[in-house]
Design a protein around this motif. Structure first.
Motif, PDB file in Angstrom:
ATOM      1  N   LEU A 110       0.784  -1.292  -0.137  1.00 29.25           N
ATOM      2  CA  LEU A 110       0.139  -0.112   0.080  1.00 29.25           C
ATOM      3  C   LEU A 110       1.069   1.172  -0.046  1.00 29.25           C
ATOM      4  O   LEU A 110       0.377   2.561  -0.164  1.00 29.25           O
ATOM      5  CB  LEU A 110      -1.073   0.009   1.217  1.00 29.25           C
ATOM      6  N   ASN A 111       2.056   1.263   0.122  1.00 23.52           N
ATOM      7  CA  ASN A 111       3.032   2.330   0.123  1.00 23.52           C
ATOM      8  C   ASN A 111       3.783   2.312  -1.169  1.00 23.52           C
ATOM      9  O   ASN A 111       4.591   3.150  -1.472  1.00 23.52           O
ATOM     10  CB  ASN A 111       4.211   2.138   1.106  1.00 23.52           C
ATOM     11  N   HIS A 112       2.969   1.464  -2.271  1.00 24.31           N
ATOM     12  CA  HIS A 112       3.602   1.349  -3.700  1.00 24.31           C
ATOM     13  C   HIS A 112       4.850   0.710  -4.032  1.00 24.31           C
ATOM     14  O   HIS A 112       5.381   0.853  -5.184  1.00 24.31           O
ATOM     15  CB  HIS A 112       3.291   2.715  -4.174  1.00 24.31           C
ATOM     16  N   LYS A 113       5.167   0.062  -3.027  1.00 19.38           N
ATOM     17  CA  LYS A 113       6.612  -0.733  -3.343  1.00 19.38           C
ATOM     18  C   LYS A 113       6.163  -1.935  -3.925  1.00 19.38           C
ATOM     19  O   LYS A 113       5.201  -2.803  -3.790  1.00 19.38           O
ATOM     20  CB  LYS A 113       7.516  -1.182  -1.882  1.00 19.38           C
ATOM     21  N   LEU A 114       7.220  -2.244  -5.088  1.00 16.07           N
ATOM     22  CA  LEU A 114       6.822  -3.301  -6.020  1.00 16.07           C
ATOM     23  C   LEU A 114       7.516  -4.417  -5.424  1.00 16.07           C
ATOM     24  O   LEU A 114       8.383  -4.777  -5.023  1.00 16.07           O
ATOM     25  CB  LEU A 114       7.615  -3.230  -7.419  1.00 16.07           C
ATOM     26  N   LEU A 115       6.496  -5.557  -5.127  1.00 14.33           N
ATOM     27  CA  LEU A 115       7.000  -6.640  -4.372  1.00 14.33           C
ATOM     28  C   LEU A 115       7.160  -7.986  -5.154  1.00 14.33           C
ATOM     29  O   LEU A 115       8.014  -8.945  -4.675  1.00 14.33           O
ATOM     30  CB  LEU A 115       5.880  -7.101  -3.329  1.00 14.33           C
ATOM     31  N   GLY A 116       6.448  -8.142  -6.208  1.00 13.48           N
ATOM     32  CA  GLY A 116       6.489  -9.383  -7.303  1.00 13.48           C
ATOM     33  C   GLY A 116       5.639  -9.394  -8.310  1.00 13.48           C
ATOM     34  O   GLY A 116       5.115  -8.137  -8.686  1.00 13.48           O
ATOM     35  N   LEU A 117       5.504 -10.351  -9.085  1.00 17.66           N
ATOM     36  CA  LEU A 117       4.534 -10.444  -9.829  1.00 17.66           C
ATOM     37  C   LEU A 117       3.775 -11.785  -9.886  1.00 17.66           C
ATOM     38  O   LEU A 117       4.028 -12.683  -9.300  1.00 17.66           O
ATOM     39  CB  LEU A 117       5.342 -10.506 -11.499  1.00 17.66           C
ATOM     40  N   ILE A 118       2.413 -11.326 -10.666  1.00 12.20           N
ATOM     41  CA  ILE A 118       1.610 -12.626 -10.595  1.00 12.20           C
ATOM     42  C   ILE A 118       1.220 -12.616 -11.965  1.00 12.20           C
ATOM     43  O   ILE A 118       0.773 -11.566 -12.660  1.00 12.20           O
ATOM     44  CB  ILE A 118       0.445 -12.447  -9.529  1.00 12.20           C
ATOM     45  N   ASP A 119       1.090 -13.853 -12.777  1.00 12.92           N
ATOM     46  CA  ASP A 119       0.489 -14.025 -14.066  1.00 12.92           C
ATOM     47  C   ASP A 119      -0.620 -15.017 -14.193  1.00 12.92           C
ATOM     48  O   ASP A 119      -0.619 -15.860 -13.443  1.00 12.92           O
ATOM     49  CB  ASP A 119       1.827 -14.601 -14.892  1.00 12.92           C
ATOM     50  N   ILE A 120      -1.256 -14.623 -15.178  1.00 22.09           N
ATOM     51  CA  ILE A 120      -2.310 -15.592 -15.593  1.00 22.09           C
ATOM     52  C   ILE A 120      -1.753 -15.946 -17.150  1.00 22.09           C
ATOM     53  O   ILE A 120      -1.186 -14.939 -17.758  1.00 22.09           O
ATOM     54  CB  ILE A 120      -3.365 -14.863 -15.826  1.00 22.09           C
ATOM     55  N   PHE A 121      -1.558 -17.026 -17.413  1.00 20.80           N
ATOM     56  CA  PHE A 121      -0.659 -17.486 -18.699  1.00 20.80           C
ATOM     57  C   PHE A 121      -1.622 -18.990 -19.216  1.00 20.80           C
ATOM     58  O   PHE A 121      -2.442 -19.225 -18.469  1.00 20.80           O
ATOM     59  CB  PHE A 121       0.697 -17.759 -18.530  1.00 20.80           C
ATOM     60  N   ASP A 171      11.460 -10.055  -3.286  1.00 22.17           N
ATOM     61  CA  ASP A 171      12.364  -9.775  -2.360  1.00 22.17           C
ATOM     62  C   ASP A 171      12.282 -10.771  -1.127  1.00 22.17           C
ATOM     63  O   ASP A 171      11.210 -10.818  -0.506  1.00 22.17           O
ATOM     64  CB  ASP A 171      12.230  -8.398  -1.787  1.00 22.17           C
ATOM     65  N   PRO A 172      13.218 -11.571  -0.775  1.00 20.64           N
ATOM     66  CA  PRO A 172      13.045 -12.576   0.298  1.00 20.64           C
ATOM     67  C   PRO A 172      12.705 -12.037   1.647  1.00 20.64           C
ATOM     68  O   PRO A 172      11.886 -12.628   2.352  1.00 20.64           O
ATOM     69  CB  PRO A 172      14.642 -13.004   0.394  1.00 20.64           C
ATOM     70  N   ALA A 173      12.895 -10.537   1.872  1.00 21.87           N
ATOM     71  CA  ALA A 173      12.494  -9.969   3.074  1.00 21.87           C
ATOM     72  C   ALA A 173      10.944  -9.754   2.944  1.00 21.87           C
ATOM     73  O   ALA A 173      10.477  -9.702   4.054  1.00 21.87           O
ATOM     74  CB  ALA A 173      13.294  -8.728   3.347  1.00 21.87           C
ATOM     75  N   SER A 174      10.199  -9.776   1.970  1.00 24.53           N
ATOM     76  CA  SER A 174       8.930  -9.740   1.633  1.00 24.53           C
ATOM     77  C   SER A 174       8.069 -10.900   1.764  1.00 24.53           C
ATOM     78  O   SER A 174       6.826 -10.854   1.707  1.00 24.53           O
ATOM     79  CB  SER A 174       8.581  -8.849   0.420  1.00 24.53           C
TER      80      SER A 174
END
Length: 173
Positions: free
Chosen positions: A69-80, A97-100
């Motif tokens: 919610l602070n707009h930090k990019l954490l990863g990706l999710i795909d529909i393929f 990010d392993p910390a996330s």
């Protein structure tokens, strides 16, 4: 439908995500799960981003960014492998990010995508291929109602060895 949960939201991938995508796609530790065999150039990734706005019904895939919610990019999710005729698609995610990791972000992102796929795209089923050794992903997907549907023996090469992959399905009942 708003793709926002309590702690994260999903958004379309944007041109400004080039550096993030470059680091993620060129991380050899993730190549096994992504099926990547060689690094991607910035040029190729920029071309991908230039076309990422295309409709899921045209390109048969959708990649969304997982952001806190602070707009930090954490990863990706795909529909393929989006298959509207048979009403199914694959789903995969990575929290880069392993910390996330282990904070519920992946779970929340997967919940949002399941709802989107079932209630906006009217999909009958989602599936995932998960490495047999990936206990965290197996736990996450089964917790959200995916059921083991099969074993793909020696499906992926990892160095000189081959590893099994499990097929999981979630039906929209």
């Amino acid at each position: 439908m708003k793709l926002q949960g309590k702690h994260i939201y999903l958004r379309a991938i944007e041109p400004g995500d080039l550096d993030f995508l470059y680091e993620l796609e060129n991380n050899p530790e993730l190549w096994e799960i992504s099926g990547t065999a060689a690094p991607y150039s910035r040029h190729v990734l920029k071309q991908y981003l230039d076309n990422a706005h295309r409709d899921i019904f045209e390109v048969k895939q959708l990649r969304l960014c997982i952001c806190d919610l602070n707009h930090k990019l954490l990863g990706l999710i795909d529909i393929f492998d989006f298959d509207p005729k048979n009403s199914r698609a694959g789903v995969g995610l990575v929290v880069s990010d392993p910390a996330s990791r282990n904070h519920g972000y992946g779970r929340e992102a997967l919940e949002l995508v399941i709802d989107y796929a079932f209630y906006t795209l009217n999909m009958r089923q989602l599936y995932a291929h998960i490495g047999e050794q990936n206990a965290q992903s197996i736990h996450l997907f089964t917790k959200l109602g995916f059921e083991k549907a099969g074993l793909l023996e020696d499906w992926t090469r990892y160095g000189k060895d081959f590893r099994n992959v499990l097929l999981f399905q979630k039906l929209n009942r």
